[in-house]
Write a protein that holds these residues in place. Structure first.
Motif, PDB file in Angstrom:
ATOM      1  N   VAL A   1      20.532 -12.381  88.870  1.00  0.00           N
ATOM      2  CA  VAL A   1      21.793 -12.571  88.153  1.00  0.00           C
ATOM      3  C   VAL A   1      21.899 -11.530  87.043  1.00  0.00           C
ATOM      4  O   VAL A   1      20.971 -11.350  86.256  1.00  0.00           O
ATOM      5  N   PHE A   2      23.043 -10.860  86.963  1.00  0.00           N
ATOM      6  CA  PHE A   2      23.247  -9.793  85.993  1.00  0.00           C
ATOM      7  C   PHE A   2      24.273 -10.129  84.916  1.00  0.00           C
ATOM      8  O   PHE A   2      24.436  -9.365  83.966  1.00  0.00           O
TER       9      PHE A   2
ATOM     10  N   ASP B   1      28.472 -14.925  83.547  1.00  0.00           N
ATOM     11  CA  ASP B   1      29.362 -15.612  84.476  1.00  0.00           C
ATOM     12  C   ASP B   1      28.584 -16.174  85.663  1.00  0.00           C
ATOM     13  O   ASP B   1      28.767 -17.324  86.058  1.00  0.00           O
ATOM     14  N   ASP B   2      27.730 -15.342  86.259  1.00  0.00           N
ATOM     15  CA  ASP B   2      26.965 -15.796  87.417  1.00  0.00           C
ATOM     16  C   ASP B   2      25.895 -16.812  87.026  1.00  0.00           C
ATOM     17  O   ASP B   2      25.515 -17.658  87.824  1.00  0.00           O
ATOM     18  N   ALA B   3      25.406 -16.738  85.787  1.00  0.00           N
ATOM     19  CA  ALA B   3      24.423 -17.726  85.333  1.00  0.00           C
ATOM     20  C   ALA B   3      25.006 -19.127  85.317  1.00  0.00           C
ATOM     21  O   ALA B   3      24.304 -20.116  85.564  1.00  0.00           O
ATOM     22  N   THR B   4      26.320 -19.252  85.047  1.00  0.00           N
ATOM     23  CA  THR B   4      26.933 -20.571  84.918  1.00  0.00           C
ATOM     24  C   THR B   4      26.991 -21.335  86.236  1.00  0.00           C
ATOM     25  O   THR B   4      27.245 -22.541  86.225  1.00  0.00           O
ATOM     26  N   ARG B   5      26.756 -20.683  87.357  1.00  0.00           N
ATOM     27  CA  ARG B   5      26.799 -21.410  88.628  1.00  0.00           C
ATOM     28  C   ARG B   5      25.662 -22.411  88.761  1.00  0.00           C
ATOM     29  O   ARG B   5      25.673 -23.236  89.673  1.00  0.00           O
TER      30      ARG B   5
ATOM     31  N   ILE C   1      30.088 -10.727  80.255  1.00  0.00           N
ATOM     32  CA  ILE C   1      28.904 -10.642  79.407  1.00  0.00           C
ATOM     33  C   ILE C   1      27.688 -10.267  80.235  1.00  0.00           C
ATOM     34  O   ILE C   1      27.315 -10.958  81.179  1.00  0.00           O
ATOM     35  N   ASP C   2      27.061  -9.150  79.880  1.00  0.00           N
ATOM     36  CA  ASP C   2      25.853  -8.711  80.567  1.00  0.00           C
ATOM     37  C   ASP C   2      24.696  -9.637  80.198  1.00  0.00           C
ATOM     38  O   ASP C   2      24.542 -10.028  79.046  1.00  0.00           O
ATOM     39  N   ALA C   3      23.864  -9.964  81.177  1.00  0.00           N
ATOM     40  CA  ALA C   3      22.750 -10.887  80.962  1.00  0.00           C
ATOM     41  C   ALA C   3      21.456 -10.179  80.589  1.00  0.00           C
ATOM     42  O   ALA C   3      20.401 -10.810  80.547  1.00  0.00           O
TER      43      ALA C   3
ATOM     44  N   TRP D   1      23.321  -0.335  82.155  1.00  0.00           N
ATOM     45  CA  TRP D   1      24.513   0.388  82.587  1.00  0.00           C
ATOM     46  C   TRP D   1      24.878  -0.110  83.978  1.00  0.00           C
ATOM     47  O   TRP D   1      24.010  -0.237  84.848  1.00  0.00           O
ATOM     48  N   ASN D   2      26.171  -0.416  84.175  1.00  0.00           N
ATOM     49  CA  ASN D   2      26.648  -0.926  85.462  1.00  0.00           C
ATOM     50  C   ASN D   2      27.861  -0.141  85.934  1.00  0.00           C
ATOM     51  O   ASN D   2      28.709   0.243  85.116  1.00  0.00           O
ATOM     52  N   TYR D   3      27.926   0.037  87.228  1.00  0.00           N
ATOM     53  CA  TYR D   3      29.145   0.562  87.849  1.00  0.00           C
ATOM     54  C   TYR D   3      29.352  -0.169  89.169  1.00  0.00           C
ATOM     55  O   TYR D   3      28.403  -0.363  89.946  1.00  0.00           O
ATOM     56  N   GLU D   4      30.605  -0.554  89.428  1.00  0.00           N
ATOM     57  CA  GLU D   4      30.907  -1.245  90.684  1.00  0.00           C
ATOM     58  C   GLU D   4      32.375  -1.053  91.032  1.00  0.00           C
ATOM     59  O   GLU D   4      33.248  -1.119  90.164  1.00  0.00           O
TER      60      GLU D   4
END
Length: 806
Positions: free
Chosen positions: A156-157, A160-164, A209-211, A288-291
């Motif tokens: 998980v990055f 948002d995804d942590a809340t699942r 928010i980045d994790a 650093w993220n790109y998508e």
């Protein structure tokens, strides 16, 4: 040049620390109780010296560097008899010393005894939930914790995804990056909430928010105004991000991840002491993220960096300075606003609409910039054995500039050949800013009055908010929704050309307010098994007025918020029953109405405080030495003085403040380690919400912002703990959500259909490296979330990661 100098200075410091370590040694070991259970969070130190460590959840400690010689090693904590052993340290070697402690009568009141804990996804105590150290089984409030170990296993990055992994929490609207309100929106217990708290204080981030700096995510359930106020919480609860802190030895991790939709991510976690006494500790996390989007157009590029410095001049005093900087550039996630009823749209469900799931309905060049900066300072001082002072300062700033695309779904309009049409617009922000400053002073006490133990927190809080935001609404065109139509002409350049020489419709938010607060909370142990919690808060609101989409008058208002709870431990530290009464409030300030005689003339009316009251009861488990933790709760929330539209006046402006809402439900949270290497995280929630007093077409119906009534989450993983493939593991799970009614009136019901999304991961975790791969939305499910809106979610993605540990 300065950056290069700083880099080489840090490298030299790291090299010097490593060289120094070669001429020194270390001490490590494990602390257990007489039953063999691990003892967490006790002090282990060298007598007469400042060096020491705190045991982790396995009871382990490590002290280094230590000069060669013979020392007295001391283990101490309130509620434990002090133990000591002699130990000899040799240069270049680590001595091992284990302690088996004899408990005093008060042991379990202060020390987390976790008993051979292998449930790595469980945290059974918290410092932030009650603003004092308190174990879950003695806390009458319900909360859920998502640990960094679970985030690592699931790859998980983002928060948002942590809340699942949180029962009863559903994401409703993805982050837009807009200053002030641009973070993701969630629903919990029938009410909307955003994540605006960090380590119990304001720490707003208005983008995804980045994790990278997330130690754990705490989700605190129910109205929590007594300890946290109303500005940063909702009636459903709050989300608190607990961040990583510096530790006393060199270490870290460098990772790269890549996969579907051109996803690329580089992350670094670097920690080092800055002096040989380990009284100055530094840690920095960055990513650093790109998508690209899963649709035909769209992208996201983000940077996040979070440095942290801890200074410990003495055993009594510690100072922490840290910060977060996150910047983002990209397009907003696709959002459709249904205009009209299900009848005029020709559909009552999102999957009946003629929309192309992978079509962006835009071209290139429609993007915005965002920035969030959070700065924190904390000074902790042990005033006496019974009292501790904590002085906290935080400054939170957000900024945005650029376009955000909005789509309005309409039926047949403007003579288009197709029955269905799409209005394409952009709501830009222009040099928009929001600044928050919070100063909080806490005094924590732990003392006896007679034979009764009191754990007290007394708090003073000041919160300052300054908004300066300009929203500009630009129209572009109305197009048919049909296959083969070219939607790529909606570009940044085309939008600018279409609106050249015209003025956008402006929405201005320019206001300022202060909130002065004081609160006190006491956990009183009537017996070893029964404790009572009582708390109260007073807030003084001083709104200086300004503009909030129109003139906003200044006002002052005072609010009170009580809280009560009781816990009885049927089995000490393992099984408890609890009940609570919790309160929260909201300060609308004023509302606009009109008279039937003159409905076009708006009238400003000072609003009363909204009030939310919750009663809740349930059971908490921490059995089998921490291998099985669970919470089962039933709650009922009643909100009064809600603002609502008043149709009796016949004016667009008309509101009244007599709305009422009910929300009741059940939540179950289970974290288990049923067998060695096997871990399970699961949850279930059912929520019934009703507008008890509202307009005729809404009364008695579920609010369209209350999310899906039924939610469930599950994650099961197995890791080999022995043999040549030790560290190899697999995980799988997913989320279920029932139908979500984003329109729910007597005249129209529009549904986002129920969905089940499955995820999986595989990993090979070794002391020096970790290889991981994950598949999100494994079955390529088409599904939508929405906060009165329709937001299509990402299709299947596969991402792999390589991480090097040092």
């Amino acid at each position: 040049m300065n950056s290069i100098r700083h880099f080489f200075s840090l490298a030299l410091l790291v090299w010097a620390s490593a060289a120094f370590a070669q001429s020194t040694g270390g001490i490590r070991g494990r602390v257990t109780n007489r039953n063999g259970g691990a003892v967490e969070a006790v002090s282990v130190g060298l007598q007469g010296l400042p060096q020491g460590d705190i045991t982790d959840d396995q009871g382990r400690f490590m002290i280094r560097p230590v000069a060669p010689g013979t020392y007295t090693l001391v283990v101490s904590a309130v509620g434990l008899k002090t133990e000591q052993q002699s130990v000899t340290v040799t240069a270049g070697q680590t001595a091992t010393v284990n302690f088996s402690l004899a408990e005093s009568a008060a042991e379990l009141k202060e020390v987390v005894v976790s008993g051979n804990r292998t449930n790595k996804f469980s945290r059974t105590n918290s410092d932030d939930v009650a603003k004092m150290p308190l174990k879950n089984v003695e806390n009458p409030q319900v909360y859920n914790t998502v640990t960094k170990e679970l985030l690592t296993e699931q790859l998980v990055f983002t928060a948002d995804d942590a809340t699942r992994n949180v029962p009863g929490l559903q994401r409703m609207w993805e982050a837009t990056g807009r200053a002030g309100d641009g973070g993701s929106y969630y629903a919990m217990r029938g009410f909307i909430v955003q994540t605006q708290l960090r380590n119990g204080l304001v720490g707003n981030v208005t983008n995804t928010i980045d994790a990278v700096n997330l130690e754990k995510l705490e989700v605190i359930k129910g109205p929590s105004g007594t300890l946290y106020g109303s500005s940063l919480t909702s009636y459903g609860g709050l989300l608190n991000r607990v961040t990583k802190r510096a530790y006393d030895h060199f270490g870290g991790e460098l990772s790269y991840a890549g996969g579907s939709y051109n996803f690329n991510r580089v992350a670094l976690d670097l920690n080092t002491p800055l002096n040989s006494a380990k009284t100055i500790l530094f840690r920095v996390n960055g990513a650093w993220n790109y998508e690209k989007s899963f649709q035909t157009a769209g992208f996201s590029r983000t940077y996040a960096v979070a440095p942290s410095l801890t200074i410990r001049p003495s055993e009594k005093l510690s100072i922490t300075l840290d910060g977060e900087l996150q910047t983002g550039t990209g397009t907003t996630k696709q959002t459709f606003f249904p205009q009209g009823t299900a009848t005029t749209l020709g559909a009552s469900r999102a999957d009946e609409l003629p929309l192309d799931y992978r079509q962006a309905y835009t071209g290139d060049g429609l993007w915005a910039k965002s920035r969030s900066v959070n700065l924190f300072g904390q000074v902790n001082y042990q005033l006496s054995p019974a009292w501790r002072s904590s002085t906290n300062y935080t400054y939170s700033s957000s900024y945005s500039d650029g376009g955000g695309v909005y789509f309005y779904l309409r039926g047949n309009r403007r003579g288009l050949a197709s029955q269905d049409s799409l209005e394409r617009r952009s709501q830009n922000t222009s040099d928009s800013r929001a600044n928050l400053t919070e100063v909080q002073q806490l005094f924590n006490g732990d003392f006896l009055l007679g034979n009764l133990r009191n754990r007290v927190v007394v708090g003073l809080d000041f919160l300052h908010l300054r908004n300066s935001q300009l929203f500009l609404d630009y129209g572009f065109d109305v197009v048919p929704i049909r296959a083969g139509y070219n939607y790529s002409n909606f570009t940044g350049a085309a939008l600018e050309a279409a609106n050249a020489g015209t003025s956008a419709y402006p929405y201005l938010v320019d206001n300022e307010r202060n909130t002065y607060s004081a609160f006190v909370s006491d956990v009183l142990n009537i017996t070893d098994r029964l404790n009572i919690l009582a708390a109260v808060r007073i807030d003084r609101f001083a709104n200086k007025g300004g503009t909030y989409f129109g003139p906003e008058a200044s006002y002052n208002q005072t609010a009170y918020s009580p809280k009560f709870g009781a816990v009885y431990q049927l089995v000490p530290e393992q099984l408890s029953v609890f009940a609570n009464y919790q309160n929260s409030f909201r300060n609308p300030g004023f509302y606009t109405t009109a008279t039937a005689a003159n409905p076009t003339q708006p009238i400003s009316v000072n609003a009363k405080l909204e009030q939310a009251n919750q009663v809740e009861a349930g059971v908490k488990f921490d059995r089998l030495g921490g291998r099985f933790t669970a919470t089962l709760s039933l709650y009922n929330i009643y909100v009064k003085n809600l603002l609502r539209y008043d149709p009796t006046i016949g004016s667009f402006y008309a509101q009244t403040q007599n709305g009422e809402q009910l929300s009741r439900g059940v939540e179950v949270d289970i974290i288990a380690n049923p067998a060695k290497g096997l871990n399970v995280v699961g949850g279930f929630s059912y929520n019934y919400s009703e507008l008890a007093v509202s307009t005729a077409d809404e009364q008695g119906r579920r609010p369209n912002t209350a999310s899906s009534p039924v939610l469930a989450n599950l994650w099961v993983s197995y890791r080999l703990s022995e043999g040549p493939l030790r560290g190899l593991g697999l995980g799988a799970g997913g989320n279920y959500a029932s139908d979500n009614r984003i329109q729910n009136t007597t005249s129209s019901v529009f549904i986002l259909p129920a969905y089940t999304v499955l995820n999986a991961s595989a990993f090979y975790d070794q002391p020096r490296y970790r290889l991981s791969v994950k598949a999100d939305n494994l079955t390529n499910t088409h599904y939508w979330i929405g906060y009165t809106t329709i937001n299509p979610q990402k299709l299947r993605s596969i991402i792999g990661q390589v991480a090097l540990k040092f």
